[in-house]
Design a protein around this motif. Structure first.
Motif, PDB file in Angstrom:
ATOM      1  N   GLU B  72       0.832  -1.217   0.000  1.00  0.00           N
ATOM      2  CA  GLU B  72       0.000   0.000   0.000  1.00  0.00           C
ATOM      3  C   GLU B  72       0.863   1.262   0.000  1.00  0.00           C
ATOM      4  OE1 GLU B  72      -3.318   1.039  -0.042  1.00  0.00           O
ATOM      5  OE2 GLU B  72      -3.552  -1.005  -0.822  1.00  0.00           O
ATOM      6  N   GLY B  73       0.452   2.226  -0.782  1.00  0.00           N
ATOM      7  CA  GLY B  73       1.081   3.542  -0.709  1.00  0.00           C
ATOM      8  C   GLY B  73       2.482   3.627  -1.294  1.00  0.00           C
ATOM      9  N   VAL B  74       2.966   2.571  -1.929  1.00  0.00           N
ATOM     10  CA  VAL B  74       4.297   2.616  -2.546  1.00  0.00           C
ATOM     11  C   VAL B  74       4.128   2.592  -4.057  1.00  0.00           C
ATOM     12  CG1 VAL B  74       6.514   1.414  -2.788  1.00  0.00           C
ATOM     13  CG2 VAL B  74       5.295   1.371  -0.596  1.00  0.00           C
ATOM     14  N   PRO B  75       4.729   3.560  -4.768  1.00  0.00           N
ATOM     15  CA  PRO B  75       4.561   3.545  -6.228  1.00  0.00           C
ATOM     16  C   PRO B  75       5.204   2.317  -6.858  1.00  0.00           C
ATOM     17  CG  PRO B  75       6.096   5.279  -5.541  1.00  0.00           C
ATOM     18  CD  PRO B  75       5.555   4.669  -4.297  1.00  0.00           C
ATOM     19  N   ARG B  76       4.653   1.892  -7.992  1.00  0.00           N
ATOM     20  CA  ARG B  76       5.252   0.799  -8.767  1.00  0.00           C
ATOM     21  C   ARG B  76       5.667   1.367 -10.119  1.00  0.00           C
ATOM     22  NH1 ARG B  76      -0.110  -2.190  -8.400  1.00  0.00           N
ATOM     23  NH2 ARG B  76      -0.471  -1.440  -6.281  1.00  0.00           N
ATOM     24  N   TYR B  77       6.659   0.741 -10.720  1.00  0.00           N
ATOM     25  CA  TYR B  77       7.138   1.252 -12.001  1.00  0.00           C
ATOM     26  C   TYR B  77       7.184   0.161 -13.059  1.00  0.00           C
ATOM     27  CZ  TYR B  77       8.632   5.361  -9.390  1.00  0.00           C
ATOM     28  OH  TYR B  77       8.657   6.485  -8.600  1.00  0.00           O
ATOM     29  N   SER B 111       1.384  -0.767 -17.907  1.00  0.00           N
ATOM     30  CA  SER B 111       1.348   0.103 -16.725  1.00  0.00           C
ATOM     31  C   SER B 111      -0.002  -0.006 -16.032  1.00  0.00           C
ATOM     32  CB  SER B 111       1.623   1.557 -17.123  1.00  0.00           C
ATOM     33  OG  SER B 111       2.869   1.650 -17.769  1.00  0.00           O
ATOM     34  N   TYR B 112      -1.084  -0.071 -16.826  1.00  0.00           N
ATOM     35  CA  TYR B 112      -2.428  -0.241 -16.259  1.00  0.00           C
ATOM     36  C   TYR B 112      -2.513  -1.588 -15.539  1.00  0.00           C
ATOM     37  CZ  TYR B 112      -7.506  -1.071 -16.189  1.00  0.00           C
ATOM     38  OH  TYR B 112      -8.791  -1.377 -15.806  1.00  0.00           O
TER      39      TYR B 112
END
Lengths: 181, 449
Positions: B72-77, B111-112
């Motif tokens: 949760e709350g951590v961006p993914r790339y 990305s989606y």
């Protein structure tokens, strides 16, 4: 004591650099280091002098050593002065199978220099480089951002003559037209 | 004709531009994915498709995607590996310069599916003009609402950037690529942790090759099952092959996996046979790092079955008699080629490209180059062949990243299959072509008589 040379990006380059820095999350602006070193190399005579690298470090608020250690790792960054046009001939397998060596020897003769050297008039630097992904159109050389492919000795002559007549520096810049098709 | 799904439209004039690309069905997958599919459904379709990483390793893409951590709350790339540097490989360059929007469409889908809001395409610095083509295409996509905020009114936001490298083969290794993207030297990281757990900026990251990401577009359009119906065995779908060397028609070919190697080399649909009517001597089938095979082993397996262009068939026999599909960099050598000299260009390459982090690779690649240089200049001894073998065996498996293997395998394979040629070269101080050598001997005999 000589005064320390200080280089600064032109306003135009600084604007591009600012846009690049905005691509990364907050606090991750160091990611812009390689793109900015490219900008510096293009702006400051095709190579990265210590003042040129300092300029990038200053812009990104990082330690100069962080710029030096990256600049010295990547083969596209020139740490010594180069000619206006650097002819980078690919020498890896497919190009070698297709006669890249002949192109290099021919250029050495034509320019009167050995690979790695720059002509006395400062016009050309001759380099051999590793695979540039042009194996199906070998042999090839790169100059500035442009690929010159399916080379023959005659085509190489013509290219050198036209670059000499043009007399302009070829660097990687966003001004390069995209001319394919 | 084989089925083309990535390059079906590559020769349409103007396909590089958004309006033409859309006219030919481009971006249809986004309408479908963003409006009627959940991210999980896309991951499932990719798993069903059997798509394997097209950069060279061939790892199942769906599985790689399913490893991605989602705290949760951590961006993914999502990071696209467009650092294409494996000698003999130029397919990604072709795809990006011809159909840049296919990659962009694939990046939006990926990305989606993986929940990334910012994605990067890391492209090798020498492909500077290709980066410009991608940037122009990205600008078009932003202007058309296909990138940025609320894409196609779906509520999905994505920013996509092109990051340019600066000349380093090692940055094609995914953790070196991430280091480079963070503005550092391209030294590979020790794994684990894998990028799926701690990648870019320490966040969960998926790194995929250009061709892999482009293949997500037809997988979403037609469904994973339709993609899996193409190909043979566990080699599903199509593969872009970069064909170069002594052939009549070098270029990028999209093949259905499973085409016989012999057909690929000799048919006019693909390579069109060996240049100047010469005979085939050897092939490096999957980029410089995979084992070279002599004619008899590239056309047929050791068991005498026709060799196919697939992961399994090219790998048949292990490294003793087989090779790998790798990146699909298919380098063909005719009967006049000196294997010793070609190997020297590879050894020089890997020495030049070793990042220097691990001693076996840093020292071993340099040593192998030196020995081959010595042989090439007529100063080799027969013991050098054994020494080369010994050095390569001490690099493999002893380094942080696979550049060690990539440097060792070509040396091992060249000696395994062409030891006699090395010995002849050493005895004569030059390349000995069997045919020419024979004539020279004959002339000599004539002189004596």
């Amino acid at each position: 004591m000589s005064e320390k040379t200080i280089l600064k990006f032109s306003d135009e380059t600084a604007a591009i650099a600012t846009k690049i820095v905005a691509r990364y999350p907050e606090g991750r602006h160091k990611s812009a280091l390689i793109p900015l070193l490219h900008l510096a190399q293009a702006e400051f005579d095709g190579w990265l002098s210590v003042p040129a690298m300092d300029c990038v470090a200053e812009f990104l608020s990082i330690q100069p050593i962080e710029a030096y250690e990256v600049a010295s790792f990547y083969s596209m960054f020139n740490l010594k002065p180069v000619g206006k046009c650097t002819l980078e001939v690919c020498r890896t397998s497919s190009c070698w199978l297709s006669g890249a060596e002949d192109i290099v020897r021919h250029l050495e003769k034509k320019l009167g220099i050995k690979e790695g050297q720059t002509t006395a008039d400062g016009m050309f630097t001759l380099k051999t480089v590793e695979c540039l992904g042009s194996c199906g159109t070998a042999p090839m050389l790169q100059c500035g951002g442009d690929y010159y492919e399916n080379l023959t000795l005659e085509k190489t002559d013509k290219l050198v003559d036209s670059l000499r007549a043009e007399g302009k520096a070829r660097v990687y810049t966003n001004d390069n037209p995209v001319n394919i098709d | 004709m084989g089925k083309k799904i990535l390059l079906a439209n590559d020769h349409i004039e103007g396909i590089r531009f958004l309006d033409t690309y859309r006219k030919h069905g481009g971006y249809a997958s986004l309408e479908k994915a963003l409006k009627s599919m959940t991210p999980e459904q896309i991951v499932e379709e990719v798993k069903t498709s059997g798509l394997r990483g097209r950069g060279g390793a061939g790892f199942p893409t769906g599985m790689k995607w399913s490893f991605l951590a989602k705290p949760e709350g951590v961006p993914r790339y999502v990071v696209c590996n467009a650092d294409e540097s494996e000698p003999g490989t130029f397919k990604d360059r072709y795809l990006m310069e011809r159909i840049p929007h296919l990659l962009i469409e694939g990046m939006i889908l990926s990305s989606y599916a993986l929940g990334a809001k910012t994605s990067y395409i890391y492209i090798r610095g020498e492909y500077f003009y290709v980066a410009r083509i991608l940037e122009q295409a990205i600008d078009e996509a932003y202007a058309a609402g296909l990138l940025g905020k609320n894409i196609l009114n779906s509520g999905f936001d994505l920013d996509l950037y092109v990051q340019i490298g600066a000349g380093a083969y090692i940055c094609g290794e995914e953790t070196a690529l991430l280091e480079s993207l963070e503005g550092k030297r391209g030294n590979p990281r020790i794994k684990p942790p894998f990028p799926a757990i701690a990648g870019l900026y320490g966040c969960p990251t998926v790194v995929n090759n250009v061709e892999t990401i482009a293949a997500v577009v037809p997988i979403v359009n037609e469904g994973g099952a339709a993609y899996a119906a193409i190909g043979v065995g566990n080699s599903k779908g199509t593969k872009l092959i970069s064909a170069s060397g002594h052939i009549n028609k070098p270029g990028v070919y999209e093949i259905e996996l499973g085409v016989p190697v012999e057909e690929f080399i000799y048919s006019d649909e693909y390579c069109g046979g060996i240049r100047n009517g010469k005979k085939l001597k050897a092939v490096v089938a999957g980029g410089s790092s995979v084992p070279i095979l002599p004619t008899e082993l590239i056309l047929n397996t050791a068991a005498g079955e026709p060799r196919l262009m697939s992961y399994e068939s090219l790998g048949d026999g292990g490294f003793a008699t087989g090779t790998m599909l790798g990146s699909g960099g298919f380098i063909v050598m005719d009967e006049d080629t000196s294997i010793v000299k070609n190997l020297y260009t590879f050894a020089r390459f890997y020495h030049h490209e070793s990042c220097g982090q691990c001693s076996p690779c840093r020292e071993g690649t340099g040593w192998m180059e030196k020995i081959l240089h010595k042989i090439l200049h007529g100063h080799g001894t027969l013991a050098d062949v054994d020494l080369l073998w010994d050095i390569q065996s001490k690099i493999e498996g002893k380094t942080i990243c696979p550049l060690g293997e990539a440097a060792a395998w070509p040396v091992a394979a060249a000696i395994r299959h062409f030891r006699k040629e090395f010995e002849d070269f050493i005895r004569n101080g030059e390349h000995v072509n069997d045919v020419k050598h024979y004539y020279r001997l004959n002339n000599l005999t004539a002189l004596i008589n």
